[in-house]
Scaffold this active site. Structure first.
Site, mmCIF file in Angstrom:
data_model
loop_
_atom_site.group_PDB
_atom_site.id
_atom_site.type_symbol
_atom_site.label_atom_id
_atom_site.label_comp_id
_atom_site.label_asym_id
_atom_site.label_seq_id
_atom_site.Cartn_x
_atom_site.Cartn_y
_atom_site.Cartn_z
ATOM 1 N N ARG A 131 1.661 49.803 22.111
ATOM 2 C CA ARG A 131 1.159 49.527 23.444
ATOM 3 C C ARG A 131 0.611 50.836 23.987
ATOM 4 O O ARG A 131 0.723 51.875 23.353
ATOM 5 C CB ARG A 131 2.240 48.945 24.332
ATOM 6 C CG ARG A 131 3.505 49.753 24.409
ATOM 7 C CD ARG A 131 4.461 48.976 25.267
ATOM 8 N NE ARG A 131 5.532 49.812 25.742
ATOM 9 C CZ ARG A 131 6.653 49.299 26.232
ATOM 10 N NH1 ARG A 131 6.821 48.000 26.287
ATOM 11 N NH2 ARG A 131 7.603 50.100 26.681
ATOM 12 N N LYS A 146 7.643 46.977 33.551
ATOM 13 C CA LYS A 146 8.070 46.038 34.581
ATOM 14 C C LYS A 146 9.214 46.618 35.408
ATOM 15 O O LYS A 146 9.277 46.411 36.606
ATOM 16 C CB LYS A 146 8.549 44.742 33.920
ATOM 17 C CG LYS A 146 7.449 43.733 33.685
ATOM 18 C CD LYS A 146 8.068 42.389 33.369
ATOM 19 C CE LYS A 146 7.544 41.869 32.050
ATOM 20 N NZ LYS A 146 8.206 40.619 31.626
ATOM 21 N N GLU A 153 8.472 37.265 29.180
ATOM 22 C CA GLU A 153 9.717 36.879 29.829
ATOM 23 C C GLU A 153 9.414 36.768 31.321
ATOM 24 O O GLU A 153 8.837 37.685 31.899
ATOM 25 C CB GLU A 153 10.801 37.952 29.626
ATOM 26 C CG GLU A 153 12.120 37.512 30.242
ATOM 27 C CD GLU A 153 13.205 38.581 30.268
ATOM 28 O OE1 GLU A 153 12.886 39.773 30.068
ATOM 29 O OE2 GLU A 153 14.374 38.221 30.500
#
Length: 564
Positions: A259, A269, A34
RNA sequence: UGGGGAGUGGUGCAAUGGUAGCACAGCGGCCUUUGGAGCCGUUGAUCCUGGUUCGAGUCCGGGCUCCCCAGCCA
């Protein structure tokens, strides 16, 4: 040619099975960022997995921006993301896609579901929808608008698109099961009204699809065979499958992997964005940041990051990877490839008392002992030099091999020098060391075969260039900075000394034309990368990583032994 | 106390019913014109508990711990 050991992990096993069973004819993967922030090392794992699997199975790798939320997304980020992926070495060729490319198709899909009686327009407010959703332990209840006729739904949805309603007035929802144990299946929202300018489609749309309604269908449109994503989406897989089945379109397989976290930093982020906004760092590309842009500026080679990723592996276990492992791969790569140079970070003047004043000779230096093809270079030697302050001690212990009273050491590719005297200023600080050199030892070899234990790096005082050197340390004190007490903020765990700027340090003259991005090993000190800020007047180096420092460990142990 | 995942040395990943291995870190040594690199050696692990089996990290039952999901974010 040595055959690379076949990489294998549970995802590759699944892919192999799918191919063997004919579920898919060819492999196609994608990386779906994104564009609302910069990529970090965690994304490198996703890129590496998706690109690596496409590569291993002779398939294709697409880049697709997941740009379904115009309020968060910006063009600046798509450019930065593309630069970072390219830098890492993943090639999407001409397959650069955007979920927003599919808005019309997605709208058609939504209409199909409405016609099938599988989607409806809901007039409930956001708060009401939340209430009706139930909780983790209680089932939800049906919206009073759930049983609208197909015609009414079609009409309303069309008018949503036409812009007749304000933000938040209505949404389109899938009609699934408000009692499902999986909250994602409790009539998830498919479209919301957002009167907002989109970075690609402008004001063409005022309704935008949600992730769940966009992602799977985008995968399908692109004929993605394996949609690889992080564990967070595991609970979304039933919904991913539901849309594809109801729409009866090409059905990719979603597989989730864990992850990872990196010790002493944060990888999200949101938090990285906060650190930028609140000024804890100088930007997304601050060399302390675990972003790809930061690592590039820091001097980390992309090949090292990929090797690191390969070693981290793929599993479904949440992990915190040792920062030391990353540094190991950085050093391993740079040791092979970085040209050696001389840089003195804490200069101390040495005067060779028996060396003629005004004389300069050029000494031959090896550029890289690990790579003969790197050749040699000529470096000036003269009567006054700088050495590293910590390479001299007034009262050296016997384990200390460097310069001190009574000691003889080698100046690398220079001469053997012997201590004569040292002078201090009024504060008792050593400001100059006087030595004599042995002319017979030119290049650093003793014809009589005598040995010296210590070898020091040096620069000629008259020829040295000034440089600004920036040292970086971990951004956080804690292995897991997010592990905070209730009410505490992770920024309280930040290391206030993560950046040290050293002005006016001394580096060898050949560095005058070093280009931004180039990485050198300053012998015995570490690896240093020329910063983009660097100019001819103000050479600027970022310390990429230190050398492994065995001496530091020995000293620490000696100190501890003394205490006992 | 809903649903979905995960538990192997300090860290990460393997072992797919048959000798628990690799890497990083640590420790010790060799070598060295970078106390770098390289080389050699070494410490250290199957969440608990029953069961199946000649044999279980792996299969089965029970438990414990941790993570994710209640955005009109992705």
């Amino acid at each position: 040619m040595t055959k690379e050991e076949e990489r294998t992990d549970f995802i590759r096993e699944f892919v192999k099975e799918d191919l063997a069973e004919g579920r898919f004819e060819e492999v196609c993967t994608r990386f779906p960022p994104e564009p609302n922030g910069y990529l970090h090392i965690g994304h490198a794992k996703a890129i590496n997995i998706n690109y690596g699997i496409a590569e291993d199975f002779g398939g294709e790798f697409n880049l697709r921006f997941d740009d379904t939320n115009p309020v968060k997304e910006e063009i600046e980020y798509v450019e930065a993301i593309k630069k970072d992926i390219r830098w890492l070495g993943a090639d999407w060729e001409d397959r650069e896609f955007y979920a927003s490319d599919y808005f019309e198709q997605l709208y058609e899909y939504a209409v199909q579901l409405i016609k099938k009686g599988k989607a409806y327009v809901d007039d409930l407010s956001a708060d009401e929808i939340r209430e009706y959703r139930g909780t983790l332990t209680e089932p939800g209840k049906n919206s009073p608008y759930r049983d609208r006729s197909v015609e009414e739904n079609l009409d309303l949805f069309e008018r949503m698109r036409a812009g007749e309603f304000p933000n938040g007035a209505r949404v389109l929802r899938a009609k699934i099961d408000m009692t499902s144990g999986n909250i994602n299946m409790r009539d998830p929202v498919m479209y919301r009204i957002l009167h907002e300018e989109h970075h690609r489609t402008g004001d063409e749309w005022c309704i935008y699809p949600m992730y769940d309604f966009a992602h799977g269908q985008s995968d399908s449109i692109e004929s993605i065979s394996h949609s690889l994503c992080d564990l967070a989406y595991e609970a979304h897989r039933p919904l991913y499958n539901w849309f594809l089945e109801e729409l009866e379109i090409f059905h990719p397989r979603q597989i989730e992997f864990a992850r990872f976290n990196l010790s002493y930093t944060v990888l999200s982020k949101r938090y990285l964005g906060r650190m930028v906004e609140e000024g804890y760092v100088d930007g997304w590309d601050d060399p302390r940041m675990p972003t790809l842009a930061g690592m590039r500026r820091r001097g980390y080679p992309p090949e090292a990051i990929r090797a690191f990723m390969d070693e981290v592996g793929i599993a479904k276990n949440e992990s915190i990877i040792d920062f030391a492992l990353l540094e190991h791969h950085i050093r391993q790569n740079l040791n092979q490839h970085a040209p050696r140079r001389m840089g003195v970070l804490n200069p101390l003047k040495v005067v060779i008392t028996n060396y003629p004043e005004g004389k300069t000779e050029m000494m031959e230096f090896v550029n890289n002992p690990e790579d003969e093809s790197a050749g040699t270079r000529m470096v000036p030697f003269s009567r006054e030099l700088y050495i590293e302050r910590e390479d001299f001690r007034e009262n050296p212990s016997k384990r200390f091999w460097r310069l001190g009273p009574g000691r003889e050491v080698r100046l690398r590719y220079g001469y053997f020098i012997k201590y004569e005297d040292h002078v201090k200023d009024e504060d008792g600080e050593v400001v100059e060391v006087h030595c004599t050199y042995d002319p017979e030892t030119r290049g650093g070899y003793a014809p009589d075969g005598r040995k010296v234990r210590g070898t020091l790096h040096w620069v000629s005082a008259a020829h040295a260039l000034d440089a600004e050197v920036r040292l970086y340390d971990r951004l956080f004190f804690m292995r897991n900075p997010l592990d905070v007490e209730e009410g505490e903020d992770f920024v309280e765990n930040m290391n206030p000394d993560s950046l040290t700027v050293l002005p006016n340090r001394k580096v060898e003259p050949s560095l005058a034309d070093a280009k931004p991005g180039e990485v050198f090993q300053f012998e015995r000190r570490g690896y240093f990368c020329v910063d983009p800020d660097s100019t001819a007047d103000n050479l600027t180096f970022n310390r990429t990583v230190t050398m492994r420092d065995t001496w530091k460990r020995i000293e620490k142990r000696l100190r501890q032994q003394k205490k006992r």
